[in-house]
Write an enzyme that holds these catalytic residues in place. Sequence first.
Site, PDB file in Angstrom:
ATOM      1  N   GLU A 184       0.741  -1.145  -0.111  1.00  0.00           N
ATOM      2  CA  GLU A 184      -0.035   0.284  -0.707  1.00  0.00           C
ATOM      3  C   GLU A 184       0.544   1.624  -0.384  1.00  0.00           C
ATOM      4  OE1 GLU A 184      -3.017  -0.439   2.721  1.00  0.00           O
ATOM      5  OE2 GLU A 184      -3.506  -2.149   2.398  1.00  0.00           O
TER       6      GLU A 184
ATOM      7  N   GLU B 261      -5.833 -11.082  -0.595  1.00  0.00           N
ATOM      8  CA  GLU B 261      -7.094 -10.292  -0.059  1.00  0.00           C
ATOM      9  C   GLU B 261      -8.347 -10.710  -1.170  1.00  0.00           C
ATOM     10  OE1 GLU B 261      -5.659  -7.175   2.080  1.00  0.00           O
ATOM     11  OE2 GLU B 261      -3.358  -7.984   1.603  1.00  0.00           O
TER      12      GLU B 261
HETATM   13  O1  9MR Z   1      -7.625  -8.259   8.614  1.00  0.00           O
HETATM   14  C1  9MR Z   1      -6.185  -7.597   8.660  1.00  0.00           C
HETATM   15  C2  9MR Z   1      -7.060  -7.129  10.729  1.00  0.00           C
HETATM   16  O2  9MR Z   1      -6.650  -8.181  11.253  1.00  0.00           O
HETATM   17  C3  9MR Z   1      -6.216  -6.518  10.806  1.00  0.00           C
HETATM   18  O3  9MR Z   1      -7.037  -5.408  12.329  1.00  0.00           O
HETATM   19  C4  9MR Z   1      -5.780  -4.696  10.136  1.00  0.00           C
HETATM   20  C5  9MR Z   1      -4.819  -3.641  10.306  1.00  0.00           C
HETATM   21  O4  9MR Z   1      -4.922  -3.106   9.316  1.00  0.00           O
HETATM   22  O5  9MR Z   1      -5.526  -5.554   8.156  1.00  0.00           O
HETATM   23  C6  9MR Z   1      -6.097  -6.712   8.350  1.00  0.00           C
HETATM   24  O6  9MR Z   1      -5.477  -6.885   7.337  1.00  0.00           O
HETATM   25  C7  9MR Z   1      -5.072  -6.026   5.981  1.00  0.00           C
HETATM   26  C8  9MR Z   1      -3.992  -5.827   4.887  1.00  0.00           C
HETATM   27  O7  9MR Z   1      -3.316  -6.822   6.577  1.00  0.00           O
HETATM   28  C9  9MR Z   1      -3.401  -5.318   4.153  1.00  0.00           C
HETATM   29  N1  9MR Z   1      -4.846  -5.073   3.301  1.00  0.00           N
HETATM   30  C10 9MR Z   1      -6.171  -4.844   4.341  1.00  0.00           C
HETATM   31  C11 9MR Z   1      -6.034  -6.004   4.913  1.00  0.00           C
HETATM   32  C12 9MR Z   1      -8.009  -5.217   5.460  1.00  0.00           C
HETATM   33  O8  9MR Z   1      -7.621  -4.150   6.403  1.00  0.00           O
END
Ligand code: 9MR
Length: 377
Positions: free
Chosen positions: A161, A266
């Site tokens: 990102e 994802e």
């Molecule tokens: O699924 C993840 C969630 O449990 C966390 O709280 C969150 C914190 O930012 O991150 C989520 O995963 C993210 C991923 O690492 C990067 N892309 C977006 C995902 C959804 O937020």
Amino acid sequence: MTKIELLIVICLALFLFGAVCNVVKIDKLALKDVFEKHFLIGAALNDDIVSGKDPQAAEIVEKQFNTVTAENVMKWEKIHPKLNKYDFDASDRFVDFGLKNKMFIIGHTLIWQSQIPGWAFVDSSKKLLSRDAMLARMRDHIFTIVGRYKGKVKGWDVVNEALNDEGEFGKTKWLETIGKDFVAKAFEYAHEADPKAELYYNDFSLDKPAKRDAAVRLVKDLQAKGLRIDGVGIQGHWGMDYPIREDLDAFIDSIGALGVKVMVTEMDIDILPVASNYMGADINIKVDLQKKLNPYVDGLPDEVQKKLTDRYSELFAQLLAHKGKVSRVTLWGVYDKTSWLNNWPVRGRTSYPLLFDRNYQPKAAFYAIIKAAEKTK
Ligand code: 9MR
């Protein structure tokens, strides 16, 4: 018994035999076998799954998937919580789980501006680090983690990102301290730490033209510098009418044309009402708003389930139609109950974004994507 009666009995027996075979066949279906000729298929895992606290989810993963991604345990704040302290308990469990099941293990993620403690960017007097000091810190982080899992983690989301919707680098501490080549430096260090590991750039909304073009520029820039980049992941947090078909096609084609892998890293599909459509709603309808934003607490009505199923089917058919260009599809979670979308962008909703329901059962969408694969020659 007349001939007609005999015929009816035989037909009935054949029908029942067929139905039983079908049930048995369905029970044996595994996504990793169905998609074997097309792409790797996987899921992001939380610590409960690999630590034994959620054995039913682990059973699904072992049966269905051939690649796993660390949902949270490899993020900076978890794996490197203090300046001179790394914590590998959870990440070791994750990697051991993947190795035990002979899966393609993805490390997520080395360089990201979220889920990273503030100390990472400052010195002991809380002053922002110089470029050189920040590069040294980045190198130490990457070398320590990639080095530990060398030969075990097969692919890394090296940078996550970094781009914004306008196709520029987002304003992050990485950009502020190091400058635009923080991406190139991260790829350089990751390759030095494990020369055999695949290295990826990962982001959301890469179907949007400005961001897609920026990702293309980013890959070309790394290639021009002679650095290793193996693929680009579009995250795939999708909705009922997003992304539009043409944009997703254009993304796959433009990244594919650079000779690197295209991956959906994802994936989930959100069918709950889009919260931002209700922004600024009259304060008096707040209670009503809760209901509007979280309408399916007791389960999905059939017609909504069907819409979700059709959307999964349509998106998988589209990915499959790009024959061989998409190398991996990873779902962001295993079953609905533990999806991040139960708490984002509104906390405490009941969401339905994955292929397995709250009782660990395959949903209609699961069978629909299998059909989509069977239809693809
Ligand atoms: O699924 C993840 C969630 O449990 C966390 O709280 C969150 C914190 O930012 O991150 C989520 O995963 C993210 C991923 O690492 C990067 N892309 C977006 C995902 C959804 O937020």
